[in-house]
Design a protein around this motif. Sequence first.
Motif, short mmCIF file in Angstrom:
data_model
loop_
_atom_site.label_atom_id
_atom_site.label_comp_id
_atom_site.label_asym_id
_atom_site.label_seq_id
_atom_site.Cartn_x
_atom_site.Cartn_y
_atom_site.Cartn_z
N PRO A 25 0.81 -1.23 0.00
CA PRO A 25 0.00 0.00 0.00
C PRO A 25 0.84 1.28 0.00
CG PRO A 25 -0.74 -1.52 1.71
CD PRO A 25 0.54 -2.07 1.17
N HIS A 26 2.11 1.16 0.35
CA HIS A 26 2.96 2.35 0.41
C HIS A 26 3.84 2.50 -0.83
CE1 HIS A 26 1.88 2.80 4.64
NE2 HIS A 26 2.02 1.50 4.72
N THR A 27 3.58 1.68 -1.84
CA THR A 27 4.44 1.73 -3.03
C THR A 27 3.71 2.36 -4.21
OG1 THR A 27 3.73 -0.43 -3.84
CG2 THR A 27 5.60 -0.40 -2.33
N GLY A 28 4.46 2.68 -5.23
CA GLY A 28 3.85 3.09 -6.51
C GLY A 28 3.83 4.59 -6.75
N ALA A 29 4.14 5.40 -5.72
CA ALA A 29 3.96 6.85 -5.90
C ALA A 29 5.18 7.53 -6.52
CB ALA A 29 3.64 7.50 -4.56
N ALA A 30 6.28 6.79 -6.68
CA ALA A 30 7.50 7.47 -7.15
C ALA A 30 7.52 7.64 -8.66
CB ALA A 30 8.73 6.68 -6.72
#
Length: 340
Positions: free
Chosen positions: A56-61
């Motif tokens: 859930p804390h991945t993917g924003a970069a």
Amino acid sequence: MPRASQQTPILDDPKLWAERIVGGERAALARAITLVESKRPDHRRAAQQLLTALLPHTGAARRIGITGVPGVGKSTFIEAFGLMLIEAGHKVAVLAVDPSSGRTGGSILGDKTRMAQLSVNPGAYIRPSPAAGTLGGVAAKTRESMLLCEAAGFDVILIETVGVGQSETVVSEMVDFFLVLMLPGAGDELQGIKKGVLELADMIAVNKADGDNQKGARAAASHYRAALHITQPVGETWTPPVLLCSGLAGEGLSEIWQQINAHRDHLEEEGTFEAKRNAQQIRWMNSLLTDRLTGLIEEDDTLLAEKQRLEAALIAGETTPASAVEELMDALQASLRRSS
Ligand code: GDP
């Protein structure tokens, strides 16, 4: 975080370690990447639990791949580009895919000596390529490390590679944007680089466009513009820009960042950004599956011998590739039944 829990081994409590990573503890991030890189089955299992907890804390970069021949100035560029982004408030992780690294001494070290200022900057995290292995194996680990860095709050991930085998293709498959650095001087360069790389590029930057190189850099840029015009696939809506830059002089870097953002806006407007990431995920799963199935055969002495026998029969003209696969699948199924 209480002291006792800090000493809990990562294998015993991946969830706790996930919290530490999200909390931005660098030591926890480093330990988690080491876990992801390990081949031990218990480490692999813990790594997957950790990654699942962190999803859930991945993917924003912003995920950016950078390639170029040795000496094109990758590390100088990444250092200057990374420092510029940190100055603008970003957190930058630098990872590498270099299947030739390790014992033989690879061409990418991704190490502290190459990016002296960036490596000591608290806004950066630099991790060398996982040790030598198959390209797929090295890339899978880098991909998982990228997720860990995202969970740790790094919002720009730079993945460096050199043109070893298919490494550019593999890296382009794990990033949103693929930047190809080229040298000034027109004419011979196209022969030095693999033509296929132009098809992967979302942008070409002619680096070292400083001092006496400027004229040559402009000539190279027109050369690549023409080459891209020829190689651009039909239906492609993004025309890769060709820019000039100098990592050493720090010139052209903000234009490159602007174009990376413009590319992202373009994909979002077109509605293809999610689709691109989803397709990458599916292809990644399929390649892991293929590796796993191939591994089932190659790690079993009897099946491996059968495969080699079939290869010899194929060369001798005694069987066809399709019949050989049928026979091998029968042998695999029989072996799986025996072991279940
Ligand atoms: P890498 O092998 O691609 O990582 O290349 P490096 O960053 O190590 O640079 C190779 C050499 O090119 C070094 O001697 C650098 O000082 C030089 N170099 C790197 N960037 C530039 C640049 O922008 N302009 C000029 N003139 N030289 C550069």
